[in-house]
Write a protein that holds these residues in place. Sequence first.
Motif, PDB file in Angstrom:
ATOM      1  N   HIS A 276       0.804  -1.225   0.000  1.00 28.48           N
ATOM      2  CA  HIS A 276       0.000   0.000   0.000  1.00 28.48           C
ATOM      3  C   HIS A 276       0.838   1.277   0.000  1.00 28.48           C
ATOM      4  O   HIS A 276       1.822   1.383   0.729  1.00 28.48           O
ATOM      5  N   LEU A 277       0.402   2.235  -0.827  1.00 23.97           N
ATOM      6  CA  LEU A 277       0.963   3.588  -0.788  1.00 23.97           C
ATOM      7  C   LEU A 277       0.180   4.413   0.233  1.00 23.97           C
ATOM      8  O   LEU A 277       0.714   5.276   0.911  1.00 23.97           O
TER       9      LEU A 277
ATOM     10  N   LEU B 293       8.492   3.219  -0.127  1.00 18.17           N
ATOM     11  CA  LEU B 293       9.355   3.533   1.027  1.00 18.17           C
ATOM     12  C   LEU B 293       8.516   4.062   2.180  1.00 18.17           C
ATOM     13  O   LEU B 293       8.754   3.740   3.339  1.00 18.17           O
ATOM     14  N   GLU B 294       7.517   4.876   1.818  1.00 18.86           N
ATOM     15  CA  GLU B 294       6.638   5.420   2.860  1.00 18.86           C
ATOM     16  C   GLU B 294       5.200   5.038   2.565  1.00 18.86           C
ATOM     17  O   GLU B 294       4.787   5.018   1.417  1.00 18.86           O
ATOM     18  N   ARG B 295       4.459   4.775   3.640  1.00 19.20           N
ATOM     19  CA  ARG B 295       3.031   4.514   3.481  1.00 19.20           C
ATOM     20  C   ARG B 295       2.267   5.613   4.203  1.00 19.20           C
ATOM     21  O   ARG B 295       2.445   5.808   5.400  1.00 19.20           O
TER      22      ARG B 295
ATOM     23  N   ARG C 179       1.633  18.231  -7.331  1.00 19.44           N
ATOM     24  CA  ARG C 179       2.715  17.394  -7.838  1.00 19.44           C
ATOM     25  C   ARG C 179       2.991  17.619  -9.322  1.00 19.44           C
ATOM     26  O   ARG C 179       3.964  17.104  -9.852  1.00 19.44           O
ATOM     27  N   GLY C 180       2.101  18.296 -10.001  1.00 21.45           N
ATOM     28  CA  GLY C 180       2.300  18.531 -11.428  1.00 21.45           C
ATOM     29  C   GLY C 180       2.006  17.266 -12.211  1.00 21.45           C
ATOM     30  O   GLY C 180       1.321  16.368 -11.722  1.00 21.45           O
ATOM     31  N   ARG C 181       2.532  17.150 -13.420  1.00 23.81           N
ATOM     32  CA  ARG C 181       2.203  16.009 -14.282  1.00 23.81           C
ATOM     33  C   ARG C 181       3.153  14.836 -14.085  1.00 23.81           C
ATOM     34  O   ARG C 181       2.963  13.770 -14.637  1.00 23.81           O
ATOM     35  N   GLU C 182       4.226  15.038 -13.351  1.00 21.06           N
ATOM     36  CA  GLU C 182       5.150  13.931 -13.087  1.00 21.06           C
ATOM     37  C   GLU C 182       5.451  13.879 -11.605  1.00 21.06           C
ATOM     38  O   GLU C 182       5.550  14.908 -10.943  1.00 21.06           O
ATOM     39  N   THR C 183       5.600  12.665 -11.098  1.00 18.99           N
ATOM     40  CA  THR C 183       5.948  12.538  -9.690  1.00 18.99           C
ATOM     41  C   THR C 183       6.814  11.292  -9.521  1.00 18.99           C
ATOM     42  O   THR C 183       6.857  10.443 -10.412  1.00 18.99           O
ATOM     43  N   THR C 184       7.507  11.185  -8.408  1.00 18.13           N
ATOM     44  CA  THR C 184       8.412  10.055  -8.206  1.00 18.13           C
ATOM     45  C   THR C 184       7.940   9.263  -6.999  1.00 18.13           C
ATOM     46  O   THR C 184       7.581   9.833  -5.977  1.00 18.13           O
ATOM     47  N   LEU C 185       7.952   7.938  -7.173  1.00 15.33           N
ATOM     48  CA  LEU C 185       7.576   7.061  -6.072  1.00 15.33           C
ATOM     49  C   LEU C 185       8.833   6.334  -5.625  1.00 15.33           C
ATOM     50  O   LEU C 185       9.486   5.656  -6.426  1.00 15.33           O
ATOM     51  N   GLN C 186       9.186   6.467  -4.379  1.00 16.33           N
ATOM     52  CA  GLN C 186      10.403   5.783  -3.910  1.00 16.33           C
ATOM     53  C   GLN C 186      10.046   4.410  -3.389  1.00 16.33           C
ATOM     54  O   GLN C 186       9.124   4.251  -2.581  1.00 16.33           O
ATOM     55  N   LEU C 187      10.765   3.403  -3.869  1.00 14.34           N
ATOM     56  CA  LEU C 187      10.469   2.023  -3.481  1.00 14.34           C
ATOM     57  C   LEU C 187      11.635   1.435  -2.702  1.00 14.34           C
ATOM     58  O   LEU C 187      12.785   1.861  -2.865  1.00 14.34           O
ATOM     59  N   VAL C 188      11.334   0.433  -1.903  1.00 11.59           N
ATOM     60  CA  VAL C 188      12.381  -0.263  -1.156  1.00 11.59           C
ATOM     61  C   VAL C 188      12.144  -1.768  -1.340  1.00 11.59           C
ATOM     62  O   VAL C 188      10.998  -2.211  -1.490  1.00 11.59           O
ATOM     63  N   ALA C 189      13.215  -2.538  -1.371  1.00 12.95           N
ATOM     64  CA  ALA C 189      13.083  -3.985  -1.647  1.00 12.95           C
ATOM     65  C   ALA C 189      12.355  -4.692  -0.515  1.00 12.95           C
ATOM     66  O   ALA C 189      12.571  -4.401   0.665  1.00 12.95           O
ATOM     67  N   ASN C 190      11.508  -5.626  -0.880  1.00 15.97           N
ATOM     68  CA  ASN C 190      10.826  -6.465   0.105  1.00 15.97           C
ATOM     69  C   ASN C 190      11.724  -7.628   0.508  1.00 15.97           C
ATOM     70  O   ASN C 190      12.627  -8.007  -0.253  1.00 15.97           O
ATOM     71  N   PRO C 191      11.460  -8.235   1.657  1.00 16.72           N
ATOM     72  CA  PRO C 191      12.227  -9.436   2.001  1.00 16.72           C
ATOM     73  C   PRO C 191      11.902 -10.571   1.032  1.00 16.72           C
ATOM     74  O   PRO C 191      10.779 -10.636   0.516  1.00 16.72           O
ATOM     75  N   ASP C 192      12.862 -11.428   0.765  1.00 13.53           N
ATOM     76  CA  ASP C 192      12.614 -12.622  -0.034  1.00 13.53           C
ATOM     77  C   ASP C 192      12.200 -13.724   0.946  1.00 13.53           C
ATOM     78  O   ASP C 192      13.023 -14.223   1.719  1.00 13.53           O
ATOM     79  N   ILE C 193      10.930 -14.071   0.933  1.00 13.21           N
ATOM     80  CA  ILE C 193      10.372 -14.983   1.939  1.00 13.21           C
ATOM     81  C   ILE C 193      10.990 -16.371   1.805  1.00 13.21           C
ATOM     82  O   ILE C 193      11.444 -16.981   2.775  1.00 13.21           O
TER      83      ILE C 193
END
Length: 404
Positions: A205-206, A289-291, A301-315
């Motif tokens: 979830h964002l 990265l943030e929820r 935000r204008g017409r472009e925005t950036t979503l920062q992601l972080v790796a999930n654990p490998d179960i």
Amino acid sequence: MSTSNKTKHEPTVLLGVTGCIAAYKACELLRSLQKSGARVKVVMTPMAAEFVTPATFKALSGEEVAIAPIDDPARPIHHISLAEEADVFVIAPATANTINKLANGVADNLLTTTALATEAPLIIAPAMNVHMWRDEVTQESMDRLYERGAVIVEPESGYLACGDVGEGRLAAIEDIAQATLAELSRSRDMEGKSLLITAGPTREHLDPARFLSNPSSGKTGYLIAEEAARRGARIALVSGPTDLKDPFGCSVVRVTSAEEMLEAAEQAFAELEPDAAVFTAAVADFRPLERSQQKLKKGDRGRETTLQLVANPDIMATLAADKGLTYVVGFAAETQDVIEAAAAKLETKNADMIVANDVSDPTLGFASAHNRWHFVSKDGVESTEILHKRTLAGLLVDRIAEAT
Ligand code: CTP
């Protein structure tokens, strides 16, 4: 003297035919089962006999066809003799009327009375109009029958005899035959064994209203869980969000995100010390990265925005790193160099087997009921035909039973 034609080693399928247009397809099913070496005996509802004559089934099966409660003087309590003769009872096609009666224990004709009396596994292949299929009453009945252990061969979607389009068309005859034969030869070779299975997608979830995910239906993991449970295994199924019912005989923990899935899988692994762990889940590789606790607004935000992601654990890699004696099976959906990619994952994830499948073919994979699998292990590669996922699940459980 016994009046039964059944000999000790002759597996008997009782084929129940109910009254709908698809009744003629039961003739083909009968033939297919016979070709596989089964003796087939037919019981029909009176309405089914309006669609296909008993004479047809008698000629094909070489057996008397049962319709009326007392139509055979040699067997005055016919529903009991039929019930005892059956090693499996497959009802195909099964109408909404018969399904709703079976769910409620109504026994008002020879077929429904026999279903109540038999201890043989019940297989139900529904066929009906899409609205009758979707009706709440029918769906509740299906749930009840499934919870009581019936194997359901789900109807397909397509053009229906009534002219409507939707779910309700009898499943492919080969799929019904395979499900029936699997019940006929089902062993209890997983008795005393335990399995941890992950299944379905994860949702990252964002904010409360939006998430990153993928189209995994969870079907494969659920079918493996059901198959192993029917063969006697104790199952812990850790599932991401799916539309599927809890598989018969399994303990299910439902989670949303990859982090929750890891926590639940670690707990189940520690409690169960499973003989095998099967990782079918399509875990999202990254999460935001943030929820946000509040719904995000477009704001400025204008017409472009950036979503920062972080790796999930490998179960799988996390649990397999310290797997002890547990036999670890992973899945790999690939679009190129399928076998090579699976062999590489065998090493990097410390797995004993990777089940690889090629998702570049749009008719197979994610949403399809069918697939082709490659079992990749240090012993080599075994590739299957294109088969129903239920049958593939059976083949995998065969291998797990041998290896554990
Ligand atoms: N898996 C897992 N946890 C993850 C990612 C994958 O448990 N975070 C498991 C899957 O359930 C599957 C196996 O690892 O059994 C391989 O999944 P796959 O997505 O093919 O592996 P990845 O390592 O993500 O490789 P790729 O870069 O090809 O996506």
